[in-house]
Design a protein around this motif. Structure first.
Motif, mmCIF file in Angstrom:
data_model
loop_
_atom_site.group_PDB
_atom_site.id
_atom_site.type_symbol
_atom_site.label_atom_id
_atom_site.label_comp_id
_atom_site.label_asym_id
_atom_site.label_seq_id
_atom_site.Cartn_x
_atom_site.Cartn_y
_atom_site.Cartn_z
ATOM 1 N N GLY A 194 -19.179 62.650 19.527
ATOM 2 C CA GLY A 194 -19.554 61.261 19.813
ATOM 3 C C GLY A 194 -18.363 60.435 20.265
ATOM 4 N N TRP A 195 -17.225 60.573 19.560
ATOM 5 C CA TRP A 195 -16.041 59.799 19.932
ATOM 6 C C TRP A 195 -15.467 60.273 21.268
ATOM 7 N N GLY A 196 -15.538 61.575 21.515
ATOM 8 C CA GLY A 196 -15.057 62.095 22.790
ATOM 9 C C GLY A 196 -15.846 61.531 23.963
ATOM 10 N N VAL A 197 -17.162 61.501 23.819
ATOM 11 C CA VAL A 197 -18.013 60.936 24.877
ATOM 12 C C VAL A 197 -17.728 59.448 25.040
ATOM 13 N N TYR A 198 -17.589 58.743 23.920
ATOM 14 C CA TYR A 198 -17.302 57.304 23.967
ATOM 15 C C TYR A 198 -15.984 57.031 24.692
ATOM 16 N N SER A 199 -14.977 57.859 24.425
ATOM 17 C CA SER A 199 -13.686 57.689 25.087
ATOM 18 C C SER A 199 -13.769 58.020 26.573
ATOM 19 N N LEU A 200 -14.519 59.063 26.910
ATOM 20 C CA LEU A 200 -14.662 59.437 28.312
ATOM 21 C C LEU A 200 -15.355 58.349 29.124
ATOM 22 N N ARG A 201 -16.195 57.598 28.460
ATOM 23 C CA ARG A 201 -16.902 56.524 29.164
ATOM 24 C C ARG A 201 -15.953 55.427 29.620
ATOM 25 N N PHE A 216 -11.202 67.234 27.332
ATOM 26 C CA PHE A 216 -10.716 68.180 28.335
ATOM 27 C C PHE A 216 -11.897 68.764 29.102
ATOM 28 N N GLY A 217 -13.001 69.024 28.398
ATOM 29 C CA GLY A 217 -14.198 69.500 29.074
ATOM 30 C C GLY A 217 -14.713 68.490 30.084
ATOM 31 N N GLY A 218 -14.681 67.213 29.703
ATOM 32 C CA GLY A 218 -15.096 66.159 30.626
ATOM 33 C C GLY A 218 -14.192 66.084 31.840
ATOM 34 N N ALA A 219 -12.877 66.267 31.621
ATOM 35 C CA ALA A 219 -11.933 66.234 32.741
ATOM 36 C C ALA A 219 -12.171 67.393 33.698
ATOM 37 N N VAL A 220 -12.499 68.568 33.146
ATOM 38 C CA VAL A 220 -12.788 69.731 33.994
ATOM 39 C C VAL A 220 -14.064 69.502 34.809
ATOM 40 N N LEU A 221 -15.087 68.952 34.162
ATOM 41 C CA LEU A 221 -16.359 68.707 34.850
ATOM 42 C C LEU A 221 -16.209 67.699 35.983
ATOM 43 N N THR A 222 -15.329 66.716 35.799
ATOM 44 C CA THR A 222 -15.124 65.707 36.837
ATOM 45 C C THR A 222 -13.995 66.096 37.795
ATOM 46 N N ARG A 223 -13.468 67.319 37.604
ATOM 47 C CA ARG A 223 -12.448 67.881 38.503
ATOM 48 C C ARG A 223 -11.184 67.027 38.563
ATOM 49 N N ASP A 224 -10.794 66.492 37.413
ATOM 50 C CA ASP A 224 -9.516 65.789 37.340
ATOM 51 C C ASP A 224 -8.369 66.797 37.492
ATOM 52 N N GLY A 229 -9.308 47.536 17.391
ATOM 53 C CA GLY A 229 -8.608 48.749 17.816
ATOM 54 C C GLY A 229 -9.287 49.425 18.988
ATOM 55 N N TYR A 230 -10.614 49.467 18.982
ATOM 56 C CA TYR A 230 -11.338 50.129 20.073
ATOM 57 C C TYR A 230 -11.289 49.306 21.354
ATOM 58 N N ALA A 231 -11.289 47.991 21.229
ATOM 59 C CA ALA A 231 -11.158 47.151 22.420
ATOM 60 C C ALA A 231 -9.799 47.402 23.084
ATOM 61 N N LEU A 232 -8.766 47.534 22.265
ATOM 62 C CA LEU A 232 -7.436 47.832 22.787
ATOM 63 C C LEU A 232 -7.398 49.235 23.394
ATOM 64 N N TRP A 233 -8.115 50.166 22.782
ATOM 65 C CA TRP A 233 -8.191 51.538 23.290
ATOM 66 C C TRP A 233 -8.819 51.568 24.686
ATOM 67 N N TYR A 234 -9.910 50.851 24.864
ATOM 68 C CA TYR A 234 -10.553 50.813 26.176
ATOM 69 C C TYR A 234 -9.641 50.144 27.206
ATOM 70 N N ALA A 235 -8.747 49.277 26.742
ATOM 71 C CA ALA A 235 -7.825 48.609 27.672
ATOM 72 C C ALA A 235 -6.763 49.570 28.199
ATOM 73 N N VAL A 236 -6.340 50.538 27.376
ATOM 74 C CA VAL A 236 -5.283 51.463 27.811
ATOM 75 C C VAL A 236 -5.837 52.753 28.414
ATOM 76 N N LEU A 237 -7.119 53.040 28.211
ATOM 77 C CA LEU A 237 -7.699 54.289 28.711
ATOM 78 C C LEU A 237 -7.514 54.495 30.214
ATOM 79 N N PRO A 238 -7.768 53.490 31.055
ATOM 80 C CA PRO A 238 -7.598 53.720 32.492
ATOM 81 C C PRO A 238 -6.191 54.163 32.872
ATOM 82 N N ALA A 239 -5.189 53.665 32.169
ATOM 83 C CA ALA A 239 -3.805 54.035 32.479
ATOM 84 C C ALA A 239 -3.462 55.431 31.972
ATOM 85 N N LEU A 240 -4.134 55.868 30.905
ATOM 86 C CA LEU A 240 -3.840 57.172 30.330
ATOM 87 C C LEU A 240 -4.545 58.305 31.061
ATOM 88 N N GLY A 241 -5.827 58.111 31.401
ATOM 89 C CA GLY A 241 -6.610 59.206 31.952
ATOM 90 C C GLY A 241 -7.163 60.064 30.829
#
Length: 278
Positions: free
Chosen positions: A153-160, A103-111, A213-225
């Motif tokens: 660490g996981w939050g930053v990895y997901s935000l990437r 959520f902090g990352g989303a605020v910083l990027t003004r989502d 699991g993480y490869a699949l996670w990166y595949a759905v991240l763009p659709a989730l936000g």
């Protein structure tokens, strides 16, 4: 519907990592750094074979220092924390921290963050916090702090997200790049005795529930936000609590059940489309 089913599968894999790590490390089957190193090596090996089979050496362009550092921070902190934390409590701390980080990352990027998503996040976090209030079984400060570090660490990895290429390429390069860090931490800690069961649990965690699991996670991240991804991950502690109770005989109280219900309700409210109000 496909996005929902895929996200549910990924969240289940995330929860399985908590149960597998707790069973192996907390159960004395393997040392924490041995588990972390074996998890990274097995995940990197499976992903490298899969990525090479699908597209040759194209995944080599996916190396990003931030991705690698964030993944290594998560895996090492995660294993160290589960020496003492129950599966559900560890997942709670991890993904509450992920929630704040993303959520902090989303605020910083003004989502754009709808009001209902904020309300859902606050409700879900309240349910998570209730799990660990005095009287429900506290956790040791040291392991708790280590899990907070893992969560960052996981939050930053997901935000990437997909930074560095496609989901499979990015995940493969991140795992391969994190292996030297994991091995260095293993050498510094010193090898510990482990059983075949402990090694098998680490390999499953690395190759299946982490790597794939993480490869699949990166595949759905763009659709989730960022914010929807953060909210989705708040279901992981609930799944981990259930898995810990069923597989590790960890106790489940009425308070735990009610707090899990609050988490699910908050996530459902935050993720529901605005038109659902009608």
């Amino acid at each position: 519907m496909r996005l929902i089913l895929t996200t549910t599968l990924v969240m289940t894999a995330f929860a399985a990592n908590s149960v597998l790590n707790r069973a192996a490390v907390g159960g004395g089957q393997i040392g924490s750094m041995d588990f972390a190193a074996l998890r990274l090596v097995s995940g990197a090996a499976v992903l490298a074979l899969l990525a090479t089979w699908r597209s040759g050496t194209a995944w080599l362009a996916g190396f990003r220092a931030v991705n690698i550092g964030a993944l290594a921070t998560y895996v090492i902190g995660f294993s160290l924390a589960y020496v003492a934390l129950p599966a559900g409590a560890g997942a709670l701390i991890l993904f509450a921290t992920v929630q704040v980080t993303m959520f902090g990352g989303a605020v910083l990027t003004r989502d754009a963050i709808p009001a209902r998503r904020w309300i859902g996040a606050v409700a879900a976090l309240a349910g998570l916090a209730w799990m660990l209030l005095p009287g429900s079984g506290g956790v040791a400060a040291g392991p708790g702090v280590l899990m907070v570090i893992a969560g960052i660490g996981w939050g930053v990895y997901s935000l990437r997200g997909g930074a560095g290429g496609g989901p499979l390429h990015t995940t493969t390069a991140s795992f391969v790049g994190a292996v030297p860090i994991g091995l260095a931490a293993w050498l510094l800690a010193g090898p510990a005795p482990f059983t075949g069961t402990g090694a098998a649990l680490a390999i499953v965690s690395g190759a299946v529930t982490s790597g794939l699991g993480y490869a699949l996670w990166y595949a759905v991240l763009p659709a989730l936000g960022a914010t929807r991804a953060a909210l989705s991950q708040l279901t992981v502690p609930v799944i981990a609590v259930l898995g810990g109770a069923a597989l590790l005989a960890e106790p489940v109280s009425l308070r735990l059940v009610l707090s899990c219900a609050i988490v699910i309700g908050g996530v459902a409210f935050g993720l529901a489309p605005s038109r659902a109000r009608a």
